[in-house]
Scaffold this motif. Sequence first.
Motif, PDB file in Angstrom:
ATOM      1  N   GLU A   1      35.922  42.118  39.998  1.00 47.50           N
ATOM      2  CA  GLU A   1      35.691  42.623  41.352  1.00 47.50           C
ATOM      3  C   GLU A   1      36.444  41.793  42.386  1.00 47.50           C
ATOM      4  OE1 GLU A   1      33.770  45.431  42.328  1.00 47.50           O
ATOM      5  OE2 GLU A   1      34.114  45.770  40.196  1.00 47.50           O
ATOM      6  N   ALA A   2      36.512  40.484  42.177  1.00 48.09           N
ATOM      7  CA  ALA A   2      37.275  39.625  43.094  1.00 48.09           C
ATOM      8  C   ALA A   2      38.753  39.987  43.069  1.00 48.09           C
ATOM      9  CB  ALA A   2      37.077  38.160  42.719  1.00 48.09           C
ATOM     10  N   LEU A   3      39.284  40.257  41.882  1.00 50.48           N
ATOM     11  CA  LEU A   3      40.695  40.642  41.763  1.00 50.48           C
ATOM     12  C   LEU A   3      40.959  41.960  42.488  1.00 50.48           C
ATOM     13  CD1 LEU A   3      41.393  39.769  38.001  1.00 50.48           C
ATOM     14  CD2 LEU A   3      42.167  38.495  40.019  1.00 50.48           C
ATOM     15  N   LYS A   4      40.036  42.913  42.359  1.00 54.12           N
ATOM     16  CA  LYS A   4      40.209  44.203  43.028  1.00 54.12           C
ATOM     17  C   LYS A   4      40.229  44.032  44.551  1.00 54.12           C
ATOM     18  CE  LYS A   4      37.718  46.790  39.422  1.00 54.12           C
ATOM     19  NZ  LYS A   4      36.470  47.556  39.142  1.00 54.12           N
ATOM     20  N   LYS A   5      39.300  43.226  45.048  1.00 56.68           N
ATOM     21  CA  LYS A   5      39.239  42.993  46.497  1.00 56.68           C
ATOM     22  C   LYS A   5      40.468  42.232  46.980  1.00 56.68           C
ATOM     23  CE  LYS A   5      34.201  43.031  47.040  1.00 56.68           C
ATOM     24  NZ  LYS A   5      33.008  42.254  47.450  1.00 56.68           N
ATOM     25  N   ALA A   6      40.914  41.275  46.181  1.00 61.55           N
ATOM     26  CA  ALA A   6      42.115  40.522  46.547  1.00 61.55           C
ATOM     27  C   ALA A   6      43.334  41.434  46.567  1.00 61.55           C
ATOM     28  CB  ALA A   6      42.329  39.373  45.564  1.00 61.55           C
ATOM     29  N   CYS A   7      43.386  42.370  45.635  1.00 63.06           N
ATOM     30  CA  CYS A   7      44.483  43.343  45.609  1.00 63.06           C
ATOM     31  C   CYS A   7      44.464  44.199  46.875  1.00 63.06           C
ATOM     32  CB  CYS A   7      44.366  44.232  44.372  1.00 63.06           C
ATOM     33  SG  CYS A   7      45.539  45.609  44.327  1.00 63.06           S
TER      34      CYS A   7
ATOM     35  N   ALA B   1      42.013  49.771  30.675  1.00 65.01           N
ATOM     36  CA  ALA B   1      42.052  51.198  30.324  1.00 65.01           C
ATOM     37  C   ALA B   1      41.917  52.064  31.568  1.00 65.01           C
ATOM     38  CB  ALA B   1      40.944  51.525  29.336  1.00 65.01           C
ATOM     39  N   ALA B   2      41.256  51.511  32.597  1.00 70.00           N
ATOM     40  CA  ALA B   2      41.082  52.244  33.856  1.00 70.00           C
ATOM     41  C   ALA B   2      42.248  52.029  34.813  1.00 70.00           C
ATOM     42  CB  ALA B   2      39.774  51.824  34.518  1.00 70.00           C
ATOM     43  N   GLY B   3      43.286  51.316  34.358  1.00 68.81           N
ATOM     44  CA  GLY B   3      44.476  51.117  35.185  1.00 68.81           C
ATOM     45  C   GLY B   3      44.753  49.690  35.595  1.00 68.81           C
ATOM     46  N   GLY B   4      43.849  48.761  35.218  1.00 68.99           N
ATOM     47  CA  GLY B   4      44.082  47.361  35.561  1.00 68.99           C
ATOM     48  C   GLY B   4      43.849  47.082  37.030  1.00 68.99           C
ATOM     49  N   VAL B   5      44.527  46.080  37.545  1.00 76.82           N
ATOM     50  CA  VAL B   5      44.386  45.672  38.946  1.00 76.82           C
ATOM     51  C   VAL B   5      45.772  45.547  39.571  1.00 76.82           C
ATOM     52  CG1 VAL B   5      43.614  43.846  40.513  1.00 76.82           C
ATOM     53  CG2 VAL B   5      42.236  44.410  38.499  1.00 76.82           C
ATOM     54  N   CYS B   6      45.978  46.239  40.654  1.00 76.29           N
ATOM     55  CA  CYS B   6      47.266  46.171  41.354  1.00 76.29           C
ATOM     56  C   CYS B   6      48.430  46.525  40.432  1.00 76.29           C
ATOM     57  CB  CYS B   6      47.473  44.773  41.946  1.00 76.29           C
ATOM     58  SG  CYS B   6      47.050  44.663  43.701  1.00 76.29           S
ATOM     59  N   GLY B   7      48.216  47.490  39.551  1.00 77.07           N
ATOM     60  CA  GLY B   7      49.270  47.906  38.636  1.00 77.07           C
ATOM     61  C   GLY B   7      49.555  46.906  37.532  1.00 77.07           C
ATOM     62  N   ARG B   8      48.651  45.944  37.341  1.00 72.80           N
ATOM     63  CA  ARG B   8      48.852  44.890  36.344  1.00 72.80           C
ATOM     64  C   ARG B   8      47.724  44.911  35.317  1.00 72.80           C
ATOM     65  NH1 ARG B   8      50.528  43.255  41.365  1.00 72.80           N
ATOM     66  NH2 ARG B   8      52.358  41.876  41.498  1.00 72.80           N
ATOM     67  N   LYS B   9      48.023  44.571  34.082  1.00 70.01           N
ATOM     68  CA  LYS B   9      47.024  44.378  33.053  1.00 70.01           C
ATOM     69  C   LYS B   9      46.411  42.983  33.217  1.00 70.01           C
ATOM     70  CE  LYS B   9      47.709  48.281  30.850  1.00 70.01           C
ATOM     71  NZ  LYS B   9      46.663  49.342  30.829  1.00 70.01           N
TER      72      LYS B   9
END
Length: 417
Positions: free
Chosen positions: A336-342, A79-87
Amino acid sequence: MNMRTVRIGIAAAVVACLAAGCSGKATGGGGESGGVKTGPGVTKDTITVSALTDLTGPYAALGKGVTQAQKLYFDQLNAAGGVCGRKVELLVRDHGYDVQKAVAAYSEIAPRSAALPQVIGSPITNALRSRLESDKLLTIPQAWAHTLLGSRYIQLTGTTYDIDMVNAVAFLVKEKGLKAGDRIGHIHLEGDYGQSALAGSRFAAEKSGLKLVEQQVKATDADMTAQAAAFRKAGVKAILVSVSPKQAASLAGVTAAMGLKVPFAASNSAFAQQLLATPVAPVLEREYYVMTAATPFSADVPGVKKLAGDYQKAFPGQPLDSSVFSGYTTAAIVGEALKKACAAKDLTREGIVTAHRSAKAFDIGLGGAPQDYSQWTRPASRAGYIVKPDKAALGGTRVHQEPAESDLAKSYNPPAG
């Protein structure tokens, strides 16, 4: 289930899998999308993460709470936008706490997964360990056996079972007056969970001059009468509990019926809020203490109060206990790991693990003891809450002691797995 049976079961599952043409090796994904390196489980629109849970076995209550909380987290993330433009999508499989089913389920979901925010069970995680490492999948077990330490790809949260028991014995000596020469009982499951807890209780009992009375049970055992009788005969002054919630309820009920009124100090996996709706609730509220790294929902922490409200809105009428906190926070670790990886433009499996291991500290406003995820040979924390069951408290427990590491725990080093 003995280890020979487990090995035979795993071998059979692998043979069946090979015959069907499946594999736990990374397939699909890979390459680059929008300037970001990608790997298995990552497409231009979606990041898939998976949960191997227990919805039908002895830890079904835990599995349901963890899974629903993880769905809540990823729904909020999307809902906040996902990660790297992905759900981010959560793929769930129920293994019923059966190693063979878990191995087969892993073979199905692994090729489609970027990370595993949930694997319930120390035996199951250990059975999958070599494949998790080969596949380079960031994995967060809902299991806390010290034997799971030592892998860059497997992240234990909070304290391990052995450290919980060391802190428990220190608490019983300090607050309940146990002294050298006293006998203390420990009921524990066979396998990784129980053996890890036992390593801690043996160390703490020896250091404190206590005599440990051990009782081992199987996951399928339902009646704890024989074990309670053994504790009563031995004259124990307290009982350590490292079994399932239903087994803990049986133990509490039969000890009360026998007139054995002693304090209990339990592993985090040996309590569920649902027990407070059973006839043993008064026994649990009187002298049952739970060692947990999870912040109880009754704690005065704004982030925890918000999580409680969000969960109750999403899943009205569902129990609000430590499984919810644990599920949400472990999903957040992966998030959080996905966000940092992005941010590092590397959503490969190795990129996700590297991003996660860069976290010396992890804080999303939910309280608790500080944790260190940058290393993997030691527990993330040695300090945890001590909570007491309480029907009137939000989530079914109230804080008895804030997160603390006992002096006994500071001198303890987990044995080699």
